[in-house]
Scaffold this motif. Structure first.
Motif, mmCIF file in Angstrom:
data_model
loop_
_atom_site.group_PDB
_atom_site.id
_atom_site.type_symbol
_atom_site.label_atom_id
_atom_site.label_comp_id
_atom_site.label_asym_id
_atom_site.label_seq_id
_atom_site.Cartn_x
_atom_site.Cartn_y
_atom_site.Cartn_z
ATOM 1 N N ALA A 236 0.582 10.454 -4.963
ATOM 2 C CA ALA A 236 -0.662 9.682 -4.826
ATOM 3 C C ALA A 236 -1.829 10.295 -5.606
ATOM 4 N N HIS A 237 -2.007 11.618 -5.477
ATOM 5 C CA HIS A 237 -3.203 12.226 -6.080
ATOM 6 C C HIS A 237 -2.908 12.909 -7.417
ATOM 7 N N HIS B 193 1.037 13.842 4.401
ATOM 8 C CA HIS B 193 0.152 12.719 4.740
ATOM 9 C C HIS B 193 0.634 11.949 5.978
ATOM 10 N N SER C 17 0.858 -1.192 0.000
ATOM 11 C CA SER C 17 0.000 0.000 0.000
ATOM 12 C C SER C 17 0.891 1.238 0.000
ATOM 13 N N GLY C 18 0.267 2.381 -0.244
ATOM 14 C CA GLY C 18 1.002 3.644 -0.168
ATOM 15 C C GLY C 18 1.464 3.908 1.256
ATOM 16 N N TYR C 19 0.630 3.496 2.196
ATOM 17 C CA TYR C 19 1.006 3.653 3.608
ATOM 18 C C TYR C 19 2.310 2.894 3.877
ATOM 19 N N ASN D 2 5.403 4.588 2.146
ATOM 20 C CA ASN D 2 5.926 5.771 2.830
ATOM 21 C C ASN D 2 6.602 5.415 4.147
ATOM 22 N N THR E 125 0.829 5.699 -5.879
ATOM 23 C CA THR E 125 -0.097 4.719 -5.293
ATOM 24 C C THR E 125 -1.089 4.256 -6.359
ATOM 25 N N LYS F 63 -5.832 5.011 -6.039
ATOM 26 C CA LYS F 63 -6.626 6.220 -6.298
ATOM 27 C C LYS F 63 -7.001 6.215 -7.791
ATOM 28 N N SER G 258 -3.490 15.954 -0.322
ATOM 29 C CA SER G 258 -4.658 15.073 -0.259
ATOM 30 C C SER G 258 -5.883 15.735 0.356
ATOM 31 N N ASP H 42 5.488 12.504 -3.002
ATOM 32 C CA ASP H 42 4.358 11.571 -2.984
ATOM 33 C C ASP H 42 3.376 12.024 -4.067
ATOM 34 N N GLU I 128 4.036 16.425 -1.091
ATOM 35 C CA GLU I 128 3.084 15.756 -1.987
ATOM 36 C C GLU I 128 2.975 16.632 -3.220
ATOM 37 N N SER J 163 0.948 8.898 6.590
ATOM 38 C CA SER J 163 1.874 7.775 6.362
ATOM 39 C C SER J 163 3.321 8.249 6.356
HETATM 40 C C1 LIG Z 1 -0.795 11.536 -0.152
HETATM 41 C C2 LIG Z 1 -1.061 10.109 0.204
HETATM 42 N N1 LIG Z 1 -0.032 9.271 0.343
HETATM 43 C C3 LIG Z 1 -0.214 7.981 0.661
HETATM 44 C C4 LIG Z 1 -1.466 7.478 0.876
HETATM 45 C C5 LIG Z 1 -1.635 6.046 1.259
HETATM 46 O O1 LIG Z 1 -1.889 5.269 0.133
HETATM 47 P P1 LIG Z 1 -2.677 3.887 0.280
HETATM 48 O O2 LIG Z 1 -4.133 4.223 0.366
HETATM 49 O O3 LIG Z 1 -2.305 3.109 -0.930
HETATM 50 O O4 LIG Z 1 -2.180 3.238 1.544
HETATM 51 C C6 LIG Z 1 -2.584 8.303 0.714
HETATM 52 C C7 LIG Z 1 -3.957 7.759 0.886
HETATM 53 O O5 LIG Z 1 -4.689 8.122 1.751
HETATM 54 C C8 LIG Z 1 -2.378 9.659 0.390
HETATM 55 O O6 LIG Z 1 -3.417 10.499 0.276
#
Ligand SMILES: Cc1ncc(COP(=O)(O)O)c(C=O)c1O
Length: 373
Positions: free
Chosen positions: A197-198, A125, A99-101, A104, A226, A229, A170, A195, A166, A127
């Motif tokens: 992710a978005h 974020h 996962s992204g969590y 990170n 990630t 999303k 987010s 990051d 980021e 994480s």
């Molecule tokens: C900026 C950011 N990084 C990392 C994550 C974590 O990603 P994942 O949902 O794959 O654990 C999120 C998700 O909430 C996020 O918004």
């Protein structure tokens, strides 16, 4: 009641008193303005067909990985998928995390050492914060998107320096000043971690992200992309050098001490990336523009954002919750983001825009926001 139950009930009561208690819900409302499924991939029948077709050709794949990537959980297909994604984002190499969590936490807790300095945006974020907490490095925060404050912190930094941002935030949906940040990092010899992710799937050629859009691929130490999303599936990848990949395989505990995702996850990720090359990449930006223009016409104040994430600010948890409940009663799935997730007084409605939101839905949502204003 036992002592620990008393403790937990007390903490929960505090949240109830502050109107910030969280509950899981299975109540799905008809009009999605809440999920991170910006491109509709998570529910796409076409992508599902691509995934199922790919799975049929992979005879004898196991149901589960049976162990971590370092034991029985690694496959040639996963490694090829990592390189395929790295090539797509113009990175040398990549390592998939569950996962992204995890990505990170693994990256931030393993690379910066005692005596090093991590400088992150104040809105970074959770994480990344958790990864920093597990690291022995010193951590500074800089004011959101404030280059001068970042420079002040860089002047204080010791050891190997890491700046973490980021590309799209987010909760606010705004974009980091990546070129200025990258220039500062070069001036102070700091390693830039971004990051995405978005931003993934939304910005850059065919959704390659903002680092790609700004031509900064050779100037970042690491990127986190990630898959949960806009990519519509699950997992994440850390992009960087081959050396970084090998380091993470050896030292990132959230990579090492966990069961690998099953192979069908890698198949879903690979198929989703192939699907990214087939879609109309303008459509999401047309939806964002329609929402922003309609807000403007109606004189509604919103957080300045060019991304899929839009925010309408309220002054308390109560006001944000009331506004969300009002919209939900009309079928719009809009969620309030409460303190302490965001700062006190910056509670908001977080509105996520999607390619599948019709123009009528977007205009109707704004008209209802106007009634709340
Ligand atoms: C900026 C950011 N990084 C990392 C994550 C974590 O990603 P994942 O949902 O794959 O654990 C999120 C998700 O909430 C996020 O918004």
């Amino acid at each position: 009641m036992s002592k620990i139950d008393q403790f937990m009930s007390g903490r929960l009561q505090e949240r109830k008193d502050k109107l910030s208690i969280r509950n899981l819900s299975t109540n799905i409302l008809p009009v999605d303005f809440c999920s991170n499924d910006y491109l509709g991939f998570a529910k796409s029948a076409e992508l599902k067909h691509l995934i199922n077709t790919a799975l049929v050709t992979m005879h004898d794949y196991p149901n589960g990985a049976g162990g971590s990537r370092l034991l029985s959980g690694n496959t040639k297909f996963t490694e090829e998928t990592e390189q395929f994604i790295a090539d797509f984002h113009l990175a040398e190499s990549g390592l998939i995390f569950n996962s992204g969590y995890d990505a990170n936490v693994g990256l931030l807790s393993s690379v910066p050492q005692r005596g090093d300095t991590i400088i992150s945006d104040e809105l970074i974020h959770a994480s990344i914060i958790d990864g920093c907490r597990l690291s022995h490095a010193t951590r500074f925060k800089f004011h959101h998107n404030d280059i001068n404050d970042l420079e002040d912190k860089l002047k204080l930094a010791k050891g190997n320096k890491f700046v973490v941002v980021e590309s799209v935030y987010s909760m606010d949906g705004n974009i980091a000043p990546l070129i200025s940040i990258s220039n500062l990092c070069e001036r102070y010899q700091a390693n830039l971690i971004v990051d995405e992710a978005h931003a993934t799937g939304i910005f850059g050629t065919n959704g390659r992200g903002l680092i790609n859009q700004f031509g900064l691929t050779d100037r970042v130490f690491a990127r986190i992309v990630t898959f949960g999303k806009a990519i519509g599936v699950h997992g994440a990848i850390v992009l960087g050098s081959k050396n970084l990949r090998h380091y993470l395989i050896n030292f990132a505990r959230s990579f090492i001490y966990t069961t690998a995702a099953p192979i069908h996850n890698a198949v879903a990720v690979r198929s989703a990336y192939q699907y990214l090359n087939k879609i109309d990449h303008q459509l999401i930006h047309q939806k964002i523009a329609l929402f922003r223009n309609t807000l403007k016409e109606q004189n509604i104040n919103a957080i300045d954002s060019e991304s899929t994430i839009q925010g309408i600010l309220f002054s308390s948890n109560e006001a944000a919750k009331l506004a969300a409940a009002n919209l939900q009663s009309k079928g719009f799935d809009v969620r309030a983001i409460l303190s302490p997730t965001v700062a006190l007084g910056k509670e908001r409605l977080r509105i996520c825009l999607h390619t599948f939101n019709t123009d009528e839905e977007i205009i109707s949502l704004v008209n209802h926001l106007k009634e709340l204003n």
